[in-house]
Design a protein around this motif. Sequence first.
Motif, PDB file in Angstrom:
ATOM      1  N   LYS A  28      -4.339   3.677 -11.806  1.00 31.22           N
ATOM      2  CA  LYS A  28      -4.821   2.893 -10.945  1.00 31.22           C
ATOM      3  C   LYS A  28      -5.585   3.722  -9.600  1.00 31.22           C
ATOM      4  O   LYS A  28      -5.732   4.719  -9.475  1.00 31.22           O
ATOM      5  CB  LYS A  28      -3.453   2.056 -10.106  1.00 31.22           C
ATOM      6  CG  LYS A  28      -2.849   1.156 -11.297  1.00 31.22           C
ATOM      7  CD  LYS A  28      -2.263   0.088 -10.746  1.00 31.22           C
ATOM      8  CE  LYS A  28      -1.970  -0.719 -12.319  1.00 31.22           C
ATOM      9  NZ  LYS A  28      -0.438  -2.122 -11.755  1.00 31.22           N
ATOM     10  N   THR A  86      -8.254  -1.153 -11.737  1.00 27.26           N
ATOM     11  CA  THR A  86      -6.893  -0.746 -13.098  1.00 27.26           C
ATOM     12  C   THR A  86      -7.710  -0.345 -14.314  1.00 27.26           C
ATOM     13  O   THR A  86      -8.646  -1.144 -14.705  1.00 27.26           O
ATOM     14  CB  THR A  86      -6.433  -1.309 -13.751  1.00 27.26           C
ATOM     15  OG1 THR A  86      -5.367  -1.461 -12.663  1.00 27.26           O
ATOM     16  CG2 THR A  86      -4.638  -1.069 -14.699  1.00 27.26           C
ATOM     17  N   GLN A 122      -6.810   2.163  -5.257  1.00 29.36           N
ATOM     18  CA  GLN A 122      -7.238   1.536  -4.311  1.00 29.36           C
ATOM     19  C   GLN A 122      -8.521   1.192  -3.833  1.00 29.36           C
ATOM     20  O   GLN A 122      -8.874   2.714  -3.419  1.00 29.36           O
ATOM     21  CB  GLN A 122      -5.783   1.920  -2.950  1.00 29.36           C
ATOM     22  CG  GLN A 122      -4.570   1.232  -3.083  1.00 29.36           C
ATOM     23  CD  GLN A 122      -4.733   0.110  -3.385  1.00 29.36           C
ATOM     24  OE1 GLN A 122      -4.125  -0.402  -4.033  1.00 29.36           O
ATOM     25  NE2 GLN A 122      -4.808  -0.959  -2.873  1.00 29.36           N
ATOM     26  N   ALA A 166       2.262   1.774  -3.490  1.00 29.46           N
ATOM     27  CA  ALA A 166       1.044   2.401  -4.156  1.00 29.46           C
ATOM     28  C   ALA A 166       1.156   3.620  -4.113  1.00 29.46           C
ATOM     29  O   ALA A 166       0.813   3.909  -5.287  1.00 29.46           O
ATOM     30  CB  ALA A 166       0.173   1.023  -4.467  1.00 29.46           C
ATOM     31  N   ASN A 169      -7.714  -5.311  -4.897  1.00 26.51           N
ATOM     32  CA  ASN A 169      -8.218  -4.210  -3.936  1.00 26.51           C
ATOM     33  C   ASN A 169      -7.456  -3.219  -5.256  1.00 26.51           C
ATOM     34  O   ASN A 169      -7.953  -2.170  -4.299  1.00 26.51           O
ATOM     35  CB  ASN A 169      -8.190  -4.291  -2.509  1.00 26.51           C
ATOM     36  CG  ASN A 169      -9.285  -4.671  -1.682  1.00 26.51           C
ATOM     37  OD1 ASN A 169      -9.828  -5.930  -2.198  1.00 26.51           O
ATOM     38  ND2 ASN A 169      -8.688  -4.545  -0.647  1.00 26.51           N
ATOM     39  N   THR A 170      -7.530  -3.383  -6.535  1.00 30.58           N
ATOM     40  CA  THR A 170      -6.626  -2.342  -7.362  1.00 30.58           C
ATOM     41  C   THR A 170      -7.750  -2.384  -8.746  1.00 30.58           C
ATOM     42  O   THR A 170      -8.075  -3.203  -9.102  1.00 30.58           O
ATOM     43  CB  THR A 170      -5.667  -2.668  -7.389  1.00 30.58           C
ATOM     44  OG1 THR A 170      -4.734  -2.691  -6.415  1.00 30.58           O
ATOM     45  CG2 THR A 170      -4.814  -1.600  -8.294  1.00 30.58           C
ATOM     46  N   LEU A 175       0.401  -1.115   0.216  1.00 31.71           N
ATOM     47  CA  LEU A 175      -0.208  -0.096  -0.182  1.00 31.71           C
ATOM     48  C   LEU A 175       1.069   1.388   0.370  1.00 31.71           C
ATOM     49  O   LEU A 175       0.758   2.281  -0.922  1.00 31.71           O
ATOM     50  CB  LEU A 175      -0.688   0.448   0.875  1.00 31.71           C
ATOM     51  CG  LEU A 175      -1.899  -1.300   1.254  1.00 31.71           C
ATOM     52  CD1 LEU A 175      -2.540  -0.700   1.963  1.00 31.71           C
ATOM     53  CD2 LEU A 175      -2.408  -0.677  -0.313  1.00 31.71           C
TER      54      LEU A 175
END
Length: 147
Positions: free
Chosen positions: A101, A72, A103, A25, A69-70, A22
């Motif tokens: 992207k 895109t 989250q 990201a 949980n992403t 995380l």
Amino acid sequence: MRSIDLSPLYRSFIGSDHLASLIDAATRAEKQSGYPPYNIELLADDKYRITMAIAGFGKDDVSIEVADNTLTISGNKQTDNDNADRKFLHKGISERNFERKFQLGDHVKVLAADLENGLLHIDLERVIPEAKKPRKIEIGSKLFENQ
């Protein structure tokens, strides 16, 4: 903006590699360009909508995927040889490829996606499982019966 190398911290994230990913990201998201522009709307308590301005892209040019949980969203515009002969005095509509992207929080599901008038709408909803919802306990009630 400076870049921070977090790789030495990974040795300390034993069992918490999700936290490390995380953080990675989040730092990658800061480096993204502002293209394409987007809005995030709150439609109701647990309903959201992401709207992206993707003028010039059709349904076949856009890919939407959800994994870990992403969310895109990527656009891949095929170069058109017919446009090679065109001469622009000003070209303000960008048709470059992109990848954006987002989250997603726990229990957030993608409901639908629609492309209309150059705007991509993605509807999301947070669906909290019944076991995770708060419940009221009456005083004097028995939760578990002796069997």
